[in-house]
Design an enzyme around this catalytic site. Sequence first.
Site, PDB file in Angstrom:
ATOM      1  N   ASP A  47      54.172  81.107  29.152  1.00  0.00           N
ATOM      2  CA  ASP A  47      52.996  80.304  29.490  1.00  0.00           C
ATOM      3  C   ASP A  47      53.034  78.875  28.943  1.00  0.00           C
ATOM      4  O   ASP A  47      51.999  78.230  28.800  1.00  0.00           O
ATOM      5  CB  ASP A  47      51.716  81.007  29.039  1.00  0.00           C
ATOM      6  CG  ASP A  47      51.693  81.348  27.554  1.00  0.00           C
ATOM      7  OD1 ASP A  47      52.441  80.729  26.772  1.00  0.00           O
ATOM      8  OD2 ASP A  47      50.925  82.246  27.178  1.00  0.00           O
ATOM      9  N   ARG A  59      50.607  73.934  28.258  1.00  0.00           N
ATOM     10  CA  ARG A  59      50.232  75.351  28.124  1.00  0.00           C
ATOM     11  C   ARG A  59      49.451  75.702  29.374  1.00  0.00           C
ATOM     12  O   ARG A  59      48.626  74.916  29.848  1.00  0.00           O
ATOM     13  CB  ARG A  59      49.374  75.502  26.863  1.00  0.00           C
ATOM     14  CG  ARG A  59      48.791  76.874  26.639  1.00  0.00           C
ATOM     15  CD  ARG A  59      49.871  77.789  26.070  1.00  0.00           C
ATOM     16  NE  ARG A  59      49.357  78.964  25.425  1.00  0.00           N
ATOM     17  CZ  ARG A  59      48.742  79.960  26.029  1.00  0.00           C
ATOM     18  NH1 ARG A  59      48.498  79.920  27.305  1.00  0.00           N
ATOM     19  NH2 ARG A  59      48.332  81.005  25.350  1.00  0.00           N
ATOM     20  N   ASP A  64      47.289  84.104  29.084  1.00  0.00           N
ATOM     21  CA  ASP A  64      48.061  84.307  27.862  1.00  0.00           C
ATOM     22  C   ASP A  64      49.135  85.345  28.158  1.00  0.00           C
ATOM     23  O   ASP A  64      48.822  86.463  28.570  1.00  0.00           O
ATOM     24  CB  ASP A  64      47.151  84.784  26.734  1.00  0.00           C
ATOM     25  CG  ASP A  64      47.856  84.836  25.399  1.00  0.00           C
ATOM     26  OD1 ASP A  64      48.762  84.010  25.158  1.00  0.00           O
ATOM     27  OD2 ASP A  64      47.500  85.700  24.584  1.00  0.00           O
ATOM     28  N   THR A  65      50.397  84.953  27.981  1.00  0.00           N
ATOM     29  CA  THR A  65      51.497  85.896  28.171  1.00  0.00           C
ATOM     30  C   THR A  65      51.897  86.471  26.819  1.00  0.00           C
ATOM     31  O   THR A  65      51.643  85.855  25.783  1.00  0.00           O
ATOM     32  CB  THR A  65      52.732  85.212  28.825  1.00  0.00           C
ATOM     33  OG1 THR A  65      53.199  84.172  27.966  1.00  0.00           O
ATOM     34  CG2 THR A  65      52.396  84.667  30.198  1.00  0.00           C
ATOM     35  N   GLU A  67      54.006  87.243  23.555  1.00  0.00           N
ATOM     36  CA  GLU A  67      54.806  86.300  22.765  1.00  0.00           C
ATOM     37  C   GLU A  67      56.296  86.602  22.824  1.00  0.00           C
ATOM     38  O   GLU A  67      56.710  87.760  22.837  1.00  0.00           O
ATOM     39  CB  GLU A  67      54.351  86.321  21.300  1.00  0.00           C
ATOM     40  CG  GLU A  67      52.923  85.872  21.067  1.00  0.00           C
ATOM     41  CD  GLU A  67      52.641  84.441  21.478  1.00  0.00           C
ATOM     42  OE1 GLU A  67      53.579  83.627  21.580  1.00  0.00           O
ATOM     43  OE2 GLU A  67      51.464  84.127  21.714  1.00  0.00           O
ATOM     44  N   ARG A 111      48.638  70.663  22.893  1.00  0.00           N
ATOM     45  CA  ARG A 111      49.325  70.904  24.161  1.00  0.00           C
ATOM     46  C   ARG A 111      48.349  70.656  25.302  1.00  0.00           C
ATOM     47  O   ARG A 111      47.163  70.988  25.205  1.00  0.00           O
ATOM     48  CB  ARG A 111      49.835  72.344  24.233  1.00  0.00           C
ATOM     49  CG  ARG A 111      50.844  72.684  23.171  1.00  0.00           C
ATOM     50  CD  ARG A 111      51.228  74.144  23.205  1.00  0.00           C
ATOM     51  NE  ARG A 111      50.076  74.986  22.889  1.00  0.00           N
ATOM     52  CZ  ARG A 111      50.125  76.281  22.649  1.00  0.00           C
ATOM     53  NH1 ARG A 111      51.276  76.913  22.702  1.00  0.00           N
ATOM     54  NH2 ARG A 111      49.035  76.971  22.360  1.00  0.00           N
TER      55      ARG A 111
END
Length: 168
Positions: A47, A59, A64-65, A67, A111
């Site tokens: 992401d 971002r 949210d992907t 980690e 970001r």
Amino acid sequence: AKQVSGLGVALLSIAVRWWTGAPLTDAPTSGDLAPGEYDVERVVDGDTILLRKGHARVRFQGIDTPETVKEGTAVESWGPEASAYTKKFIREAGWRVRLEFDGEPTDQYGRYLAFIWSEGRMLNEELVHQGLARAKLGYDYSNAKKNLLRRAQDKARRERRGIWSKQR
């Protein structure tokens, strides 16, 4: 000679920036990176991408992907697949994508936050639809985009794709 306190220096810096019209903080503003097409230098993870222009980190807004590269965090299930999907999408786009900004321009790490597009496809939505990302609906961006991501997530859950599957 008199010593200037830290507070005095900070106030003087703010006054000079205000007087000259410079931004009051060093954090990026939405004006630093306008909506439009950009060349991607590299995919950081599922992401996050790095643009050639100014080496700006982007971002993906609203998702949210799992980690894969976060310091002090183990690689999470489905993280490598999310990164691979993002790399494939970016490669198929010829390493050039369109950024759309909606809501907060940056996150707490500086970001840029954007929706990533290529040829009518939104990468943010596709990652959620594939079960490779969770929709983050509590952030400041349009209800229309939230509804797209919510529908994609509901379908991924129903079809038990990726993070919603029983595997792993």
